[in-house]
Design an enzyme around this catalytic site. Structure first.
Site, PDB file in Angstrom:
ATOM      1  N   ASP A  89      -9.351   8.276  -0.718  1.00 49.92           N
ATOM      2  CA  ASP A  89      -9.130   8.200   0.698  1.00 49.92           C
ATOM      3  C   ASP A  89      -7.892   8.896   1.918  1.00 49.92           C
ATOM      4  O   ASP A  89      -6.798   8.397   0.260  1.00 49.92           O
ATOM      5  CB  ASP A  89      -9.500   6.445   1.050  1.00 49.92           C
ATOM      6  CG  ASP A  89      -8.961   6.963   2.579  1.00 49.92           C
ATOM      7  OD1 ASP A  89      -9.984   7.671   2.868  1.00 49.92           O
ATOM      8  OD2 ASP A  89      -8.773   5.547   2.861  1.00 49.92           O
ATOM      9  N   ASP A 140      -6.010   7.954   4.498  1.00 51.80           N
ATOM     10  CA  ASP A 140      -4.827   7.208   5.206  1.00 51.80           C
ATOM     11  C   ASP A 140      -5.447   6.214   4.734  1.00 51.80           C
ATOM     12  O   ASP A 140      -5.904   5.354   4.562  1.00 51.80           O
ATOM     13  CB  ASP A 140      -5.703   7.447   6.589  1.00 51.80           C
ATOM     14  CG  ASP A 140      -5.788   8.736   6.962  1.00 51.80           C
ATOM     15  OD1 ASP A 140      -4.419   9.836   7.286  1.00 51.80           O
ATOM     16  OD2 ASP A 140      -6.395   8.899   8.265  1.00 51.80           O
TER      17      ASP A 140
END
Length: 182
Positions: free
Chosen positions: A15, A17
Site C-alpha cells: 500500500d 499511504d
C-alpha cells in the site's frame, strides 16, 4: 504470526499511504512525500532477494476532484524515487461510492498487479496498514501482512492473519517464504 507455510511467495505488493510513505490525506503533491522510516531499505531488501515489488493504492482524490491523475502519477513517481523503484503501480482513481472492481478491499488492483508482474495472485503478499488492504489480498487469493499505524483500528489488528511491527519485519516474513522465479 507468520505467513502460511504451505504457500510460496513470489512477489510483494505494498500500500502507499501510511505503509511506504507518511500519510498526508489526499496527497497529490510530490514535495509532501516523506518515506516511512525503513521503507527504502525494506523495499531494497525484497528486490535484492529477487522478488518483484509493486504498489496497490486507492487514490480517491482523483474522483473527488482534488487532483488530476497526472498529479497523482507525479506523486507516485516521487515515491518511486525515494523508496522504489517498483515494478508496477496500480492505482484506483475511484471514490468509495463508485462501485468499481479495483478499489480496495475489492481484488482488482491485486489482480492487475499479478497480471503485470506475471506472478499468480496466490503467490503475492500485500503489505498494508488497514483492513481494506488485507481485504483486497484475501479477495484476490493473496496473503497479507498488516503493519499497524495510529490509523489502524484495533479490530483490524485482531482480524489480521499476520501482523508485523514495521516494514522490515514484514519483508523478513515474506523473504522466509520466498521462492525463486524463472
Amino acid at each position: 504470526m507468520a505467513l502460511s507455510a504451505d504457500r510460496p511467495v513470489g512477489g510483494i505488493l505494498f500500500d502507499r499511504d501510511d505503509t511506504l510513505v507518511v500519510d498526508v490525506p489526499y496527497n497529490a503533491d510530490p514535495h509532501r512525500v516523506v518515506p516511512v522510516p525503513g521503507a527504502r531499505l525494506a523495499v531494497q531488501r525484497a528486490r535484492a532477494a529477487g522478488l518483484p515489488v509493486g504498489v496497490v493504492t486507492n487514490q480517491s482524490v482523483i474522483a473527488r476532484g482534488g487532483a488530476t491523475r497526472a498529479e497523482v502519477d507525479a506523486t507516485n513517481a516521487r515515491v518511486d524515487e525515494l523508496v522504489g523503484p517498483f515494478a508496477v503501480w496500480c492505482v484506483c482513481p475511484h471514490g468509495p461510492d463508485d462501485d468499481c472492481a479495483c478499489r480496495k478491499p475489492r481484488p482488482g488492483l491485486v489482480l492487475q498487479a499479478s497480471e503485470v508482474l506475471g506472478v499468480p495472485a496466490e503467490e503475492l503478499v500485500v503489505v498494508g496498514d488497514i483492513g481494506a488492504d488485507l481485504g483486497a489480498a484475501a479477495a484476490a487469493g493473496a496473503q497479507s501482512i498488516l503493519v499497524p499505524t495510529r490509523s489502524t483500528r484495533a479490530e483490524e489488528i485482531a482480524a489480521a492473519p499476520t501482523v508485523a511491527v514495521d516494514l522490515a519485519e514484514a519483508v523478513a516474513l515474506v523473504l522466509a517464504r520466498a521462492v525463486e522465479r524463472p
